[in-house]
Write a protein that holds these residues in place. Sequence first.
Motif, PDB file in Angstrom:
ATOM      1  N   ALA A 153      13.718  13.792   2.708  1.00  0.00           N
ATOM      2  CA  ALA A 153      13.036  14.605   1.799  1.00  0.00           C
ATOM      3  C   ALA A 153      11.705  14.150   1.974  1.00  0.00           C
ATOM      4  CB  ALA A 153      13.500  14.439   0.508  1.00  0.00           C
ATOM      5  N   SER A 154      10.840  14.828   2.959  1.00  0.00           N
ATOM      6  CA  SER A 154       9.636  14.316   3.329  1.00  0.00           C
ATOM      7  C   SER A 154       8.477  14.631   2.679  1.00  0.00           C
ATOM      8  CB  SER A 154       9.501  14.838   4.915  1.00  0.00           C
ATOM      9  OG  SER A 154       9.479  16.486   4.893  1.00  0.00           O
ATOM     10  N   GLY A 155       8.502  15.665   1.537  1.00  0.00           N
ATOM     11  CA  GLY A 155       7.413  16.107   0.891  1.00  0.00           C
ATOM     12  C   GLY A 155       7.570  16.828  -0.096  1.00  0.00           C
ATOM     13  N   GLY A 156       6.904  16.740  -1.351  1.00  0.00           N
ATOM     14  CA  GLY A 156       6.756  17.533  -2.728  1.00  0.00           C
ATOM     15  C   GLY A 156       5.814  18.148  -3.038  1.00  0.00           C
TER      16      GLY A 156
ATOM     17  N   HIS B  51       0.804  -1.259   0.029  1.00  0.00           N
ATOM     18  CA  HIS B  51      -0.048   0.041   0.081  1.00  0.00           C
ATOM     19  C   HIS B  51       1.114   1.100  -0.122  1.00  0.00           C
ATOM     20  CE1 HIS B  51      -3.423  -2.383   0.614  1.00  0.00           C
ATOM     21  NE2 HIS B  51      -2.837  -3.120   1.812  1.00  0.00           N
ATOM     22  N   VAL B  52       2.104   1.064   0.441  1.00  0.00           N
ATOM     23  CA  VAL B  52       2.808   2.206   0.242  1.00  0.00           C
ATOM     24  C   VAL B  52       4.280   1.724  -0.561  1.00  0.00           C
ATOM     25  CG1 VAL B  52       2.271   3.361   2.355  1.00  0.00           C
ATOM     26  CG2 VAL B  52       4.452   1.802   2.484  1.00  0.00           C
ATOM     27  N   ARG B  53       5.130   2.858  -1.041  1.00  0.00           N
ATOM     28  CA  ARG B  53       6.130   2.611  -1.998  1.00  0.00           C
ATOM     29  C   ARG B  53       7.270   2.553  -0.944  1.00  0.00           C
ATOM     30  NH1 ARG B  53       4.316   7.364  -5.616  1.00  0.00           N
ATOM     31  NH2 ARG B  53       3.017   6.437  -7.257  1.00  0.00           N
TER      32      ARG B  53
ATOM     33  N   VAL C  52      11.191  16.768  -6.864  1.00  0.00           N
ATOM     34  CA  VAL C  52      10.598  18.206  -6.622  1.00  0.00           C
ATOM     35  C   VAL C  52      10.291  17.730  -4.918  1.00  0.00           C
ATOM     36  CG1 VAL C  52       8.407  19.418  -6.806  1.00  0.00           C
ATOM     37  CG2 VAL C  52       9.273  18.195  -8.795  1.00  0.00           C
ATOM     38  N   LEU C  53      10.648  19.135  -4.327  1.00  0.00           N
ATOM     39  CA  LEU C  53      10.367  19.285  -2.947  1.00  0.00           C
ATOM     40  C   LEU C  53       9.439  20.343  -2.676  1.00  0.00           C
ATOM     41  CD1 LEU C  53      13.903  18.266  -1.271  1.00  0.00           C
ATOM     42  CD2 LEU C  53      11.809  16.936  -1.866  1.00  0.00           C
ATOM     43  N   GLU C  54       8.798  20.474  -1.272  1.00  0.00           N
ATOM     44  CA  GLU C  54       8.263  21.684  -1.078  1.00  0.00           C
ATOM     45  C   GLU C  54       8.965  22.096  -0.210  1.00  0.00           C
ATOM     46  OE1 GLU C  54       4.932  20.808   1.760  1.00  0.00           O
ATOM     47  OE2 GLU C  54       5.153  18.668   0.772  1.00  0.00           O
ATOM     48  N   PRO C  55       8.998  23.441   0.343  1.00  0.00           N
ATOM     49  CA  PRO C  55      10.011  24.053   1.261  1.00  0.00           C
ATOM     50  C   PRO C  55       9.938  23.276   2.699  1.00  0.00           C
ATOM     51  CG  PRO C  55       8.615  25.852   0.138  1.00  0.00           C
ATOM     52  CD  PRO C  55       8.228  24.523  -0.144  1.00  0.00           C
ATOM     53  N   GLY C  56       9.037  22.904   3.242  1.00  0.00           N
ATOM     54  CA  GLY C  56       8.916  22.113   4.242  1.00  0.00           C
ATOM     55  C   GLY C  56       9.831  20.577   4.292  1.00  0.00           C
ATOM     56  N   GLY C  57       9.577  20.228   2.949  1.00  0.00           N
ATOM     57  CA  GLY C  57      10.253  18.948   2.848  1.00  0.00           C
ATOM     58  C   GLY C  57      11.785  18.998   2.520  1.00  0.00           C
TER      59      GLY C  57
ATOM     60  N   GLU D 128      10.899  10.692   0.133  1.00  0.00           N
ATOM     61  CA  GLU D 128       9.610  10.397   0.437  1.00  0.00           C
ATOM     62  C   GLU D 128       8.668  11.341  -0.065  1.00  0.00           C
ATOM     63  OE1 GLU D 128       7.608   8.356   2.961  1.00  0.00           O
ATOM     64  OE2 GLU D 128       9.357   7.245   1.974  1.00  0.00           O
ATOM     65  N   CYS D 129       9.114  12.322  -1.076  1.00  0.00           N
ATOM     66  CA  CYS D 129       8.317  12.962  -1.923  1.00  0.00           C
ATOM     67  C   CYS D 129       7.796  12.276  -2.943  1.00  0.00           C
ATOM     68  CB  CYS D 129       9.184  14.274  -2.449  1.00  0.00           C
ATOM     69  SG  CYS D 129      10.732  13.814  -3.180  1.00  0.00           S
ATOM     70  N   LEU D 130       8.560  11.072  -3.252  1.00  0.00           N
ATOM     71  CA  LEU D 130       8.003  10.037  -4.218  1.00  0.00           C
ATOM     72  C   LEU D 130       6.930   9.059  -3.644  1.00  0.00           C
ATOM     73  CD1 LEU D 130      11.448   9.281  -5.920  1.00  0.00           C
ATOM     74  CD2 LEU D 130       9.728  10.876  -6.693  1.00  0.00           C
ATOM     75  N   GLN D 131       6.413   9.217  -2.379  1.00  0.00           N
ATOM     76  CA  GLN D 131       5.553   8.465  -1.890  1.00  0.00           C
ATOM     77  C   GLN D 131       4.276   8.917  -2.300  1.00  0.00           C
ATOM     78  OE1 GLN D 131       4.278   5.681  -0.580  1.00  0.00           O
ATOM     79  NE2 GLN D 131       6.043   5.889   0.747  1.00  0.00           N
ATOM     80  N   HIS D 132       3.122   7.923  -2.002  1.00  0.00           N
ATOM     81  CA  HIS D 132       1.702   8.153  -2.626  1.00  0.00           C
ATOM     82  C   HIS D 132       1.353   9.659  -1.774  1.00  0.00           C
ATOM     83  CE1 HIS D 132       1.372   4.270  -4.649  1.00  0.00           C
ATOM     84  NE2 HIS D 132       1.449   3.467  -3.564  1.00  0.00           N
TER      85      HIS D 132
END
Length: 325
Positions: free
Chosen positions: A306-309, A17-19, A278-283, A42-46
């Motif tokens: 890299a927690s989020g994109g 269910h997750v990558r 691709v990252l967002e600032p908080g990520g 982790e920006c590549l996560q679902h």
Amino acid sequence: MTDIAMIRAAAARLQGHVRRTPLLSSVFLDRIAGRRVLVKAECLQHTGSFKARGAWSALSALDPATRARGVIAYSSGNHAQGVAHAAGLHGVPAVIVMPADAPRLKIDNTRALGASVVLYDRMTEDRDAIGAALAAERGLTLIRPFDDPLVIAGQGTVGLEIAEQAAEQGVTRADVLVCCGGGGLSAGVALALEATAPGLRVRTAEPDGFDDTAQSLAAGQILRNPALSGSICDAIVTPEPGRLTFPILSRLCGPGLAVSDDEAMAAMALAFLRLKIVLEPGGAVALAAALFRPDAFQDEAVICVASGGNVDPQLFAQALARLAP
């Protein structure tokens, strides 16, 4: 409290269910940092962030009858999308309470994933009160963004993967930098590494002026940020560490780090140029700390989550403009 057994149980529920996201590297980033830099993407996560892990962990553990009545969450966007995604796949309703000034992409994506979005003013309204009222009215179960043992366990699966992937690359001693809001990811990763890779130590990364976790770790008690907004790192702007997460962080983490919004934007641009992500600032704050705080580390390698994109295109364009000659 969350423990390694709960994290391993969450990993079993998350399977399929997750990558398993990659651990990336670039010689160009290594040169900037003066050491090996490994980036857990982790920006590549679902749903574009690690939050998909904690959300699935929590929803999949609910009693089926309870889950069928629906869930509620509050979030500036990444937890919102994670819960909406998990609820949709379970076929249950989800209500998400989001600040009206959250990035438009995150609001739109949460709705597109099937959740009902309730917007509030974070400066004048209390999201906890709004969420509690809606939960009571509709019989919904609250899925907290970080102060929930099952959510922490789900985020801890990132740590299990880091332990395996770092060993594969010959890294057994390193600081592991984790973008930190309320501390659910940091705490979960720290617990997982304690059990599986004790030579890897978590250190939190936050925006300047919103480094409540770093300040709290230094003081030995929970301290609160004086401001609730004012950083582009919306995903990790929280008032204070969690009541469940802080004891874990106090026991297992090294000193926290803080970076400027400008440094987060620079890290976004470099991540795109050198890692093609691709990252967002908080990520991006963990990567920013690795690149721009070289004196804070002693080992030959540093690992960053890299927690989020989930970044609005206009803001991402501003970050990429830094690459222009």
